[in-house]
Design an enzyme around this catalytic site. Structure first.
Site, PDB file in Angstrom:
ATOM      1  N   ARG A   1       2.813  -6.547   9.304  1.00 57.57           N
ATOM      2  CA  ARG A   1       2.072  -5.498  10.016  1.00 57.57           C
ATOM      3  C   ARG A   1       2.514  -5.402  11.485  1.00 57.57           C
ATOM      4  NH1 ARG A   1      -3.808  -7.201   7.495  1.00 57.57           N
ATOM      5  NH2 ARG A   1      -3.738  -5.928   5.600  1.00 57.57           N
TER       6      ARG A   1
ATOM      7  N   GLU B   1      -9.136 -11.007  -7.760  1.00 58.99           N
ATOM      8  CA  GLU B   1      -8.246  -9.846  -7.618  1.00 58.99           C
ATOM      9  C   GLU B   1      -7.119  -9.890  -8.657  1.00 58.99           C
ATOM     10  OE1 GLU B   1      -9.067  -8.962  -2.872  1.00 58.99           O
ATOM     11  OE2 GLU B   1      -7.130  -9.798  -3.449  1.00 58.99           O
TER      12      GLU B   1
ATOM     13  N   THR C   1      -5.281  -7.737  10.694  1.00 55.92           N
ATOM     14  CA  THR C   1      -5.643  -6.447  10.075  1.00 55.92           C
ATOM     15  C   THR C   1      -5.180  -5.251  10.910  1.00 55.92           C
ATOM     16  OG1 THR C   1      -7.583  -7.515   9.128  1.00 55.92           O
ATOM     17  CG2 THR C   1      -7.578  -5.106   9.154  1.00 55.92           C
TER      18      THR C   1
ATOM     19  N   TYR D   1     -11.892  -2.917  -3.317  1.00 57.22           N
ATOM     20  CA  TYR D   1     -12.454  -2.948  -1.958  1.00 57.22           C
ATOM     21  C   TYR D   1     -13.982  -2.910  -1.970  1.00 57.22           C
ATOM     22  CZ  TYR D   1      -7.958  -2.685   0.461  1.00 57.22           C
ATOM     23  OH  TYR D   1      -6.710  -2.974   0.974  1.00 57.22           O
TER      24      TYR D   1
ATOM     25  N   ARG E   1      -1.240 -14.436   4.146  1.00 56.81           N
ATOM     26  CA  ARG E   1      -1.994 -13.771   5.223  1.00 56.81           C
ATOM     27  C   ARG E   1      -1.267 -13.947   6.564  1.00 56.81           C
ATOM     28  NH1 ARG E   1      -6.597 -10.487   4.191  1.00 56.81           N
ATOM     29  NH2 ARG E   1      -7.637 -11.367   6.008  1.00 56.81           N
TER      30      ARG E   1
ATOM     31  N   PHE F   1     -15.538   3.247   6.765  1.00 55.44           N
ATOM     32  CA  PHE F   1     -14.172   3.612   6.388  1.00 55.44           C
ATOM     33  C   PHE F   1     -13.921   3.528   4.880  1.00 55.44           C
ATOM     34  CE2 PHE F   1     -14.127  -0.920   7.666  1.00 55.44           C
ATOM     35  CZ  PHE F   1     -13.636  -1.511   6.517  1.00 55.44           C
TER      36      PHE F   1
ATOM     37  N   ASN G   1      -1.888  -0.006   7.269  1.00 55.04           N
ATOM     38  CA  ASN G   1      -1.358  -1.325   7.657  1.00 55.04           C
ATOM     39  C   ASN G   1      -0.496  -1.968   6.567  1.00 55.04           C
ATOM     40  OD1 ASN G   1      -3.407  -2.056   5.967  1.00 55.04           O
ATOM     41  ND2 ASN G   1      -4.577  -3.224   7.478  1.00 55.04           N
TER      42      ASN G   1
ATOM     43  N   LYS H   1       0.832  -1.199   0.000  1.00 55.20           N
ATOM     44  CA  LYS H   1       0.000   0.000   0.000  1.00 55.20           C
ATOM     45  C   LYS H   1       0.875   1.261   0.000  1.00 55.20           C
ATOM     46  CE  LYS H   1      -3.748  -2.392   2.465  1.00 55.20           C
ATOM     47  NZ  LYS H   1      -4.666  -2.359   3.636  1.00 55.20           N
TER      48      LYS H   1
ATOM     49  N   HIS I   1      -1.648  -5.423   1.499  1.00 55.08           N
ATOM     50  CA  HIS I   1      -2.880  -6.196   1.302  1.00 55.08           C
ATOM     51  C   HIS I   1      -2.533  -7.589   0.798  1.00 55.08           C
ATOM     52  CE1 HIS I   1      -6.677  -7.632  -0.400  1.00 55.08           C
ATOM     53  NE2 HIS I   1      -5.979  -7.935  -1.482  1.00 55.08           N
TER      54      HIS I   1
HETATM   55  P1  RTP Z   1      -6.702  -5.946   3.259  1.00 56.14           P
HETATM   56  O1  RTP Z   1      -7.991  -6.327   2.556  1.00 56.14           O
HETATM   57  O2  RTP Z   1      -6.270  -4.529   2.997  1.00 56.14           O
HETATM   58  O3  RTP Z   1      -5.628  -6.957   3.007  1.00 56.14           O
HETATM   59  O4  RTP Z   1      -6.950  -6.008   4.845  1.00 56.14           O
HETATM   60  P2  RTP Z   1      -7.680  -7.162   5.661  1.00 56.14           P
HETATM   61  O5  RTP Z   1      -8.195  -8.227   4.751  1.00 56.14           O
HETATM   62  O6  RTP Z   1      -6.754  -7.566   6.752  1.00 56.14           O
HETATM   63  O7  RTP Z   1      -8.892  -6.349   6.307  1.00 56.14           O
HETATM   64  P3  RTP Z   1     -10.297  -5.974   5.662  1.00 56.14           P
HETATM   65  O8  RTP Z   1     -11.339  -6.300   6.672  1.00 56.14           O
HETATM   66  O9  RTP Z   1     -10.439  -6.539   4.288  1.00 56.14           O
HETATM   67  O10 RTP Z   1     -10.207  -4.395   5.575  1.00 56.14           O
HETATM   68  C1  RTP Z   1      -9.655  -3.751   4.451  1.00 56.14           C
HETATM   69  C2  RTP Z   1      -8.841  -2.574   4.907  1.00 56.14           C
HETATM   70  O11 RTP Z   1      -9.717  -1.565   5.401  1.00 56.14           O
HETATM   71  C3  RTP Z   1      -9.079  -0.849   6.426  1.00 56.14           C
HETATM   72  N1  RTP Z   1      -9.933  -0.880   7.614  1.00 56.14           N
HETATM   73  N2  RTP Z   1     -10.149   0.161   8.353  1.00 56.14           N
HETATM   74  N3  RTP Z   1     -12.171   0.132  11.346  1.00 56.14           N
HETATM   75  C4  RTP Z   1     -11.431   0.658  10.397  1.00 56.14           C
HETATM   76  O12 RTP Z   1     -11.141   1.828  10.368  1.00 56.14           O
HETATM   77  C5  RTP Z   1     -10.966  -0.232   9.333  1.00 56.14           C
HETATM   78  N4  RTP Z   1     -11.246  -1.503   9.205  1.00 56.14           N
HETATM   79  C6  RTP Z   1     -10.585  -1.929   8.097  1.00 56.14           C
HETATM   80  C7  RTP Z   1      -7.758  -1.514   6.725  1.00 56.14           C
HETATM   81  O13 RTP Z   1      -6.725  -0.758   6.129  1.00 56.14           O
HETATM   82  C8  RTP Z   1      -7.894  -2.861   6.073  1.00 56.14           C
HETATM   83  O14 RTP Z   1      -6.652  -3.346   5.643  1.00 56.14           O
HETATM   84 MG    MG Z   2      -9.344  -7.818   3.056  1.00 60.62          MG
END
Ligand code: RTP
Ligand code: MG
Length: 148
Positions: A102, A126, A91, A49, A85, A57, A112, A9, A115
């Site tokens: 992370r 994707e 996350t 996304y 992962r 968010f 973070n 990112k 991705h």
């Molecule tokens: P990513 O898709 O970026 O790999 O992250 P992830 O699977 O670990 O988490 P995901 O639930 O898919 O969330 C995507 C991205 O959204 C941002 N986020 N912000 N509460 C919040 O402010 C919040 N929750 C999620 C994070 O940057 C996350 O990586």
């Molecule tokens: Mg995700």
């Protein structure tokens, strides 16, 4: 062979972590099959996304991903979706384990670093969203098949 989509990112690029992150995937034993350094359009970020479009968010997440270049990559190897992962960590970097990307470098959930696709089907969609077939290079490792 399984493939996953990985994106460093904007914060990972800005903090100079590209080399370290690529090195972690290489030394783990995975093979790079696609990579590009690129600016992300709003349309692409919103599609990527899309699953989060109703979340509070979403707007700030799209603003962030489009704010500065990213490194988009495809990595290949046994169980690479799950393993990536694990290398990436949880996350929220506050609770990601030390030793994960992370956990070692992140502090806030909105910054973070990286991705990784969350399932094999997500990885397939994707990869198709970010790369054309011609941008992916399949190659055979010179190491014996039993070496990992
Ligand atoms: P990513 O898709 O970026 O790999 O992250 P992830 O699977 O670990 O988490 P995901 O639930 O898919 O969330 C995507 C991205 O959204 C941002 N986020 N912000 N509460 C919040 O402010 C919040 N929750 C999620 C994070 O940057 C996350 O990586
Ligand atoms: Mg995700």
């Amino acid at each position: 062979m399984e493939r996953t989509f990985i994106m460093i990112k904007p914060d990972g690029v800005q903090r100079g972590l590209i080399g370290d992150i690529i090195s972690r995937f290489e030394t783990k034993g995975f093979s790079l099959v696609g990579m590009k350094f690129m600016s992300v359009s709003r349309e692409l970020a919103e599609k990527h996304y899309g699953v989060h479009k109703e979340r509070p968010f979403f707007g700030s997440l799209v603003d962030f991903i489009t704010s500065s270049p990213v490194v988009a990559m495809v990595w290949e190897g046994d169980s690479v979706v799950t393993s990536a992962r694990t290398l990436i960590g949880a996350t929220n970097p506050i609770t990601s384990a030390p030793g994960t990307i992370r956990g070692d470098y992140g502090v806030t959930i909105g910054r973070n670093i990286i991705h990784g696709s969350d399932a094999i089907e997500t990885a397939q969609s994707e990869i198709a969203l970010w790369f054309s077939e011609e941008e992916l290079a399949t190659w055979e490792s010179c190491a014996k098949s039993w070496l990992y």
